[in-house]
Structures are given as structure tokens and as C-alpha cells.
Design a protein around this motif. Structure first.
Motif, mmCIF file in Angstrom:
data_model
loop_
_atom_site.group_PDB
_atom_site.id
_atom_site.type_symbol
_atom_site.label_atom_id
_atom_site.label_comp_id
_atom_site.label_asym_id
_atom_site.label_seq_id
_atom_site.Cartn_x
_atom_site.Cartn_y
_atom_site.Cartn_z
ATOM 1 N N MET A 1 -36.357 -47.637 75.832
ATOM 2 C CA MET A 1 -36.895 -46.891 76.957
ATOM 3 C C MET A 1 -37.929 -45.897 76.445
ATOM 4 S SD MET A 1 -34.067 -44.015 77.998
ATOM 5 C CE MET A 1 -33.788 -42.607 76.921
ATOM 6 N N SER A 2 -38.619 -45.196 77.349
ATOM 7 C CA SER A 2 -39.667 -44.244 76.990
ATOM 8 C C SER A 2 -39.318 -42.841 77.453
ATOM 9 C CB SER A 2 -41.003 -44.649 77.630
ATOM 10 O OG SER A 2 -41.397 -45.930 77.203
ATOM 11 N N GLU A 3 -39.826 -41.853 76.718
ATOM 12 C CA GLU A 3 -39.796 -40.470 77.188
ATOM 13 C C GLU A 3 -41.129 -39.818 76.850
ATOM 14 O OE1 GLU A 3 -36.382 -38.706 75.270
ATOM 15 O OE2 GLU A 3 -37.576 -37.953 73.592
ATOM 16 N N PHE A 4 -41.552 -38.900 77.715
ATOM 17 C CA PHE A 4 -42.846 -38.237 77.588
ATOM 18 C C PHE A 4 -42.649 -36.892 76.906
ATOM 19 C CE2 PHE A 4 -46.190 -35.424 79.202
ATOM 20 C CZ PHE A 4 -47.326 -36.175 78.946
ATOM 21 N N GLN A 5 -43.358 -36.686 75.781
ATOM 22 C CA GLN A 5 -43.216 -35.458 75.008
ATOM 23 C C GLN A 5 -44.570 -34.761 74.863
ATOM 24 O OE1 GLN A 5 -41.551 -36.486 71.199
ATOM 25 N NE2 GLN A 5 -39.672 -37.353 72.060
ATOM 26 N N VAL A 6 -44.532 -33.434 74.717
ATOM 27 C CA VAL A 6 -45.735 -32.650 74.464
ATOM 28 C C VAL A 6 -45.488 -31.748 73.270
ATOM 29 C CG1 VAL A 6 -46.397 -32.657 76.901
ATOM 30 C CG2 VAL A 6 -45.071 -30.758 75.992
ATOM 31 N N LYS A 7 -46.578 -31.343 72.622
ATOM 32 C CA LYS A 7 -46.460 -30.374 71.537
ATOM 33 C C LYS A 7 -46.209 -28.996 72.127
ATOM 34 C CE LYS A 7 -48.705 -32.064 67.376
ATOM 35 N NZ LYS A 7 -49.821 -31.862 66.412
ATOM 36 N N HIS A 14 -49.926 -34.872 73.731
ATOM 37 C CA HIS A 14 -48.747 -35.524 74.296
ATOM 38 C C HIS A 14 -48.602 -36.921 73.730
ATOM 39 C CE1 HIS A 14 -51.347 -37.923 77.018
ATOM 40 N NE2 HIS A 14 -52.064 -36.822 77.107
ATOM 41 N N ARG A 15 -47.425 -37.481 73.925
ATOM 42 C CA ARG A 15 -47.167 -38.832 73.430
ATOM 43 C C ARG A 15 -46.016 -39.464 74.202
ATOM 44 N NH1 ARG A 15 -44.242 -37.577 67.521
ATOM 45 N NH2 ARG A 15 -42.262 -36.792 68.389
ATOM 46 N N LEU A 16 -46.001 -40.794 74.226
ATOM 47 C CA LEU A 16 -44.868 -41.548 74.754
ATOM 48 C C LEU A 16 -44.061 -42.055 73.568
ATOM 49 C CD1 LEU A 16 -46.236 -43.732 77.705
ATOM 50 C CD2 LEU A 16 -44.651 -41.815 77.821
ATOM 51 N N VAL A 17 -42.793 -41.759 73.586
ATOM 52 C CA VAL A 17 -41.912 -42.148 72.485
ATOM 53 C C VAL A 17 -40.913 -43.179 72.978
ATOM 54 C CG1 VAL A 17 -40.198 -41.331 70.824
ATOM 55 C CG2 VAL A 17 -42.176 -39.900 71.374
ATOM 56 N N GLN A 18 -40.811 -44.275 72.244
ATOM 57 C CA GLN A 18 -39.833 -45.304 72.576
ATOM 58 C C GLN A 18 -38.497 -44.945 71.936
ATOM 59 O OE1 GLN A 18 -40.626 -47.825 74.757
ATOM 60 N NE2 GLN A 18 -42.513 -46.629 74.887
ATOM 61 N N THR A 19 -37.451 -44.921 72.732
ATOM 62 C CA THR A 19 -36.121 -44.562 72.266
ATOM 63 C C THR A 19 -35.131 -45.662 72.659
ATOM 64 O OG1 THR A 19 -35.627 -43.350 74.297
ATOM 65 C CG2 THR A 19 -36.642 -42.107 72.502
ATOM 66 N N GLN A 68 -41.667 -29.564 66.610
ATOM 67 C CA GLN A 68 -42.941 -29.223 67.244
ATOM 68 C C GLN A 68 -43.123 -29.912 68.595
ATOM 69 O OE1 GLN A 68 -46.514 -30.653 65.284
ATOM 70 N NE2 GLN A 68 -45.381 -32.332 64.308
ATOM 71 N N TRP A 69 -42.302 -30.938 68.869
ATOM 72 C CA TRP A 69 -42.408 -31.660 70.129
ATOM 73 C C TRP A 69 -41.304 -31.239 71.088
ATOM 74 C CZ3 TRP A 69 -46.592 -34.610 71.180
ATOM 75 C CH2 TRP A 69 -47.394 -34.980 70.099
ATOM 76 N N GLY A 70 -41.609 -31.278 72.381
ATOM 77 C CA GLY A 70 -40.627 -30.913 73.391
ATOM 78 C C GLY A 70 -40.826 -31.714 74.659
ATOM 79 N N ILE A 71 -39.927 -31.517 75.609
ATOM 80 C CA ILE A 71 -39.978 -32.219 76.896
ATOM 81 C C ILE A 71 -40.082 -31.201 78.014
ATOM 82 C CG2 ILE A 71 -38.643 -33.634 78.505
ATOM 83 C CD1 ILE A 71 -37.516 -35.140 76.132
ATOM 84 N N ILE A 72 -41.147 -31.316 78.823
ATOM 85 C CA ILE A 72 -41.326 -30.444 79.984
ATOM 86 C C ILE A 72 -40.483 -30.983 81.135
ATOM 87 C CG2 ILE A 72 -42.954 -29.652 81.731
ATOM 88 C CD1 ILE A 72 -45.130 -29.632 79.632
ATOM 89 N N PHE A 339 -48.634 -41.841 84.108
ATOM 90 C CA PHE A 339 -48.426 -40.389 84.099
ATOM 91 C C PHE A 339 -49.109 -39.748 82.901
ATOM 92 C CE2 PHE A 339 -45.474 -36.963 82.481
ATOM 93 C CZ PHE A 339 -46.018 -35.959 83.263
ATOM 94 N N ALA A 340 -49.012 -40.387 81.728
ATOM 95 C CA ALA A 340 -49.632 -39.837 80.522
ATOM 96 C C ALA A 340 -51.138 -39.678 80.702
ATOM 97 C CB ALA A 340 -49.321 -40.730 79.319
ATOM 98 N N GLN A 341 -51.755 -40.604 81.417
ATOM 99 C CA GLN A 341 -53.196 -40.509 81.662
ATOM 100 C C GLN A 341 -53.519 -39.362 82.617
ATOM 101 O OE1 GLN A 341 -54.802 -44.314 82.837
ATOM 102 N NE2 GLN A 341 -53.730 -45.403 81.196
#
Length: 371
Positions: A1-7, A14-19, A68-72, A339-341
Motif C-alpha cells: 500500500m502507499s502513504e504520503f509523507q512530507v519533510k 514530499h514522497r509516496l512510500v510503498q509499505t 526527517q519525514w512525517g505524515i500530515i 494528490f501528490a501532484q
């Protein structure tokens, strides 16, 4: 699955991380599939104030070693896909605070027919209002036609209500006019509706960009609308209270010089101009405060009781949301990639004020495909 992270220190990164997909949960937990959520400039405020107010702690990233990365956090709906918690059924939907991710695990406590609280250990010391989730199956008169407004406006307009309550409860801080900075923001407009409906409210001034002037004037909730380069049009001789949704040090300094001793109070709320924010300009003093809506909510729940608070706020939010339908344009995005865009556009203030972003993560289909 994916989650959206920001610095955390550089919100534009920002980045999409596959988990890994979560397949099993422990006793007392529920597994939720996030269906949809809204995203506004208010969410950027969560990121800017993440350390100060604990927003980064709600949903730690899957790889929690890289600090350094987090989730809003975002406001939206989720479906219970697995339940090992007593009283929670698979298939029911919740409304509340979620990560921009496809799955999340919670530990329900204080469960009633109407709501539950996520009792996960890492959330125990965080503001209670953000840990409470509405159980739609137990909500009297639940109307799915209001889902978009609920995601986009209810979390903002509860702050609008609290600001109006703070102002009138303090006799408007002895002001004869209320200046609302970033008047086109949805939280500002919610406050504008409250002021417009209050016969005892002082003269209201909506301060906005020249590009948003026509829109704010069209909504018609302020007695006067002024652009940032025309602040001299605001009467400097009237005692004035400022409600600042922008967080712009430059705008506050300009208004401070314009009003001088006639500035009776300043309530700092949001950060729509987050790239112009200065912690010094938002520092609390005897004539200013940083307004934290969850704190005000807890105070009023203690004053009025949970039912009394809900009776006062639910009606206000529903009525104001219906008024916003005359101008609100809902833009739906499919999946976290879309959403990332769009995220960069929100950071850059390029989303039109009349537009509201709704991100759909899960579309009903024969194969129950994630988007």
C-alpha cells in the motif's frame, strides 16, 4: 500500500512510500481502509505547527527510523475491514482524523453508539478532539449527501464557531471592527458567516489578495472587503481586533503600524501564508494569542457538557455548509498519486478559494481495487 509523507522541516518536499499491506491485527484493534479525505491550506498549518502542537505524533510513518519525514493528518472517512474490538463491526464507517494512506490500525476505547476514541499509546497525550471518531451507523439523521462538506468544511467551521465564541464572549475585545486576514480562506468565511448573522457583532473587514477580491465580495459575508495593498482604506481610528489566518509577519507588522494603540487584540489562527510565517510575530502577549481550537473546544465541553456543545456546533456547521454550496466547487482526485501532484499547488497557494479538494482512495468496483 502507499502513504504520503512530507519533510518536517521542508514541507514542499514530499514522497509516496510503498509499505506492506496490513493483514493481521491484535486483540482490541480495528483495521481501517481510508476511503476519502479532504485537503486544504489548514492541513499545511498542521505541518507548520507539527512540532509545537504534536501533529507529527498522530500517524508515525511506516519507517519511523527516518525522523526527517512525517505524515500530515487529514479529515475523512474510513471503512472498518477487520475488527478484534468489542462492539465494533466490520463494514461500518467512521469519520475523523486519518493519515493520507490506504490503511490504518486503531485501538478503540470509550466506545459508544455514536463515537469511539483511538486509545493507541502514541496518541494518549494528544488533543482529545483529534482522537475521537464518529460512528456513522449510530449518528441520528446521518446524510451521506453532506460527506464532501463534512470533510472540507466541518473541521474548519468548528474553528470558525470557536473564534466567534471567543470574540463575543470577550465583548469583542472592546473593538469596533473585526479585521479578518486571509478573508477568502474557508475558516475565515465560516467566521464571516457567524459575524454576519450576529446582530451584535462589530463592523467586519475581510482582508484578501487583489486576485481574490471579486470572490470574497461575491460571497458577501463581510461588511467591507479590502486588498492587502489597500490597508489604508481601513479606518485606523476605530478600536480593532484582528483575526489572522495568514501567519504573515509582514501583513501583521503593516497593520500594527496602521492601527497603533487602536489595535486592541490579535488572534493568530492559521498559516495560509505559511512561507511568510514568523514565530516572533505570532508570539503571545497581553494583546495577542495563538488560538488553538481543540483547547477552546475542551473548555466549552466542560462549560456546556458534551451534548450542549454538540447542539450548538452541529447546527452551525450544517447551516454554514449549506450556505457554502452556492460557491463551493468540489474537485475530486483519484488516488494518492493525483494528490501528490495537487499537494504542491496547495503549498504554493494556487488552489482557487472556491475550490475544495477531495481525494478518493478507494472506488467501489467488482474487484475492490485501490486507486
Amino acid at each position: 500500500m502507499s502513504e504520503f509523507q512530507v519533510k518536517q522541516k521542508q514541507l514542499t518536499s514530499h514522497r509516496l512510500v510503498q509499505t506492506p499491506v496490513i493483514e493481521t491485527i491484535e486483540k482490541g484493534q480495528i483495521l481501517l481502509k481510508v476511503e476519502s479525505f479532504s485537503f486544504t491550506a489548514n492541513n499545511i498549518t498542521y505541518g507548520m505547527m507539527g512540532e509545537r502542537l504534536g501533529y507529527w505524533q498522530f500517524f508515525p510513518p511506516a519507517d519511523n527510523n527516518d525522523k526527517q519525514w512525517g505524515i500530515i493528518p487529514v479529515w475523512g472517512f474510513a471503512l472498518v475491514t477487520q475488527s478484534k474490538a468489542e462492539g465494533i463491526e466490520e463494514g461500518e464507517r467512521l469519520f475523523g482524523y486519518f493519515p493520507p494512506a490506504q490503511q490504518v490500525v486503531m485501538t478503540p476505547v470509550n466506545v459508544s453508539q455514536q463515537r469511539l476514541v483511538d486509545g493507541s499509546g502514541h496518541r494518549a497525550m494528544l488533543p482529545p478532539g483529534y482522537n475521537s471518531y464518529k460512528r456513522l451507523s449510530g449518528e441520528k439523521g446521518y446524510n451521506p449527501d453532506l460527506d464532501n462538506e463534512r470533510m472540507l468544511l466541518f473541521p474548519l467551521h468548528i474553528t470558525s464557531f470557536c473564534l466567534w465564541d471567543r470574540l463575543q464572549d470577550n465583548s469583542w475585545f472592546e473593538a469596533q471592527q473585526v479585521v479578518v486576514i486571509s478573508a477568502s480562506s474557508k475558516t475565515s468565511l465560516g467566521l464571516g458567516y457567524a459575524l454576519n448573522d450576529d446582530a451584535n457583532a462589530p463592523h467586519s473587514v475581510g482582508l484578501t489578495s487583489s486576485g481574490n477580491m471579486a470572490f470574497v465580495q461575491k460571497v458577501g459575508v463581510y461588511d467591507q472587503v479590502v486588498s492587502y495593498n489597500q490597508t489604508s482604506d481601513i479606518d485606523p481610528n476605530k478600536p480593532t481586533v484582528i483575526v489572522d489566518m495568514s501567519g504573515s509577519a509582514d501583513i501583521l507588522a503593516k497593520l500594527g503600524a496602521h492601527f497603533g494603540n487602536n489595535l486592541t487584540y490579535c488572534i493568530n489562527v492559521g498559516l495560509t501564508h505559511w512561507d511568510e510565517f514568523s514565530a516572533e510575530s505570532a508570539a503571545e502577549s497581553d494583546r495577542s494569542e495563538f488560538f488553538f481550537a481543540p483547547g477552546h473546544i475542551q473548555k466549552r465541553i466542560a462549560d456546556w457538557g458534551p451534548q450542549g456543545f454538540e447542539q450548538r456546533t452541529i447546527g452551525f456547521m450544517a447551516e454554514t455548509a449549506m450556505k457554502c454550496r452556492s460557491w463551493l466547487e468540489v474537485k475530486e482526485l483519484n488516488g494518492l498519486e493525483d494528490f501528490a501532484q495537487a499537494y504542491s499547488q496547495v503549498c504554493e497557494g494556487k488552489i482557487p478559494p472556491e475550490q475544495g479538494l477531495i481525494i478518493k482512495l478507494y472506488l467501489e468496483s467488482s474487484d475492490n481495487t485501490y486507486k
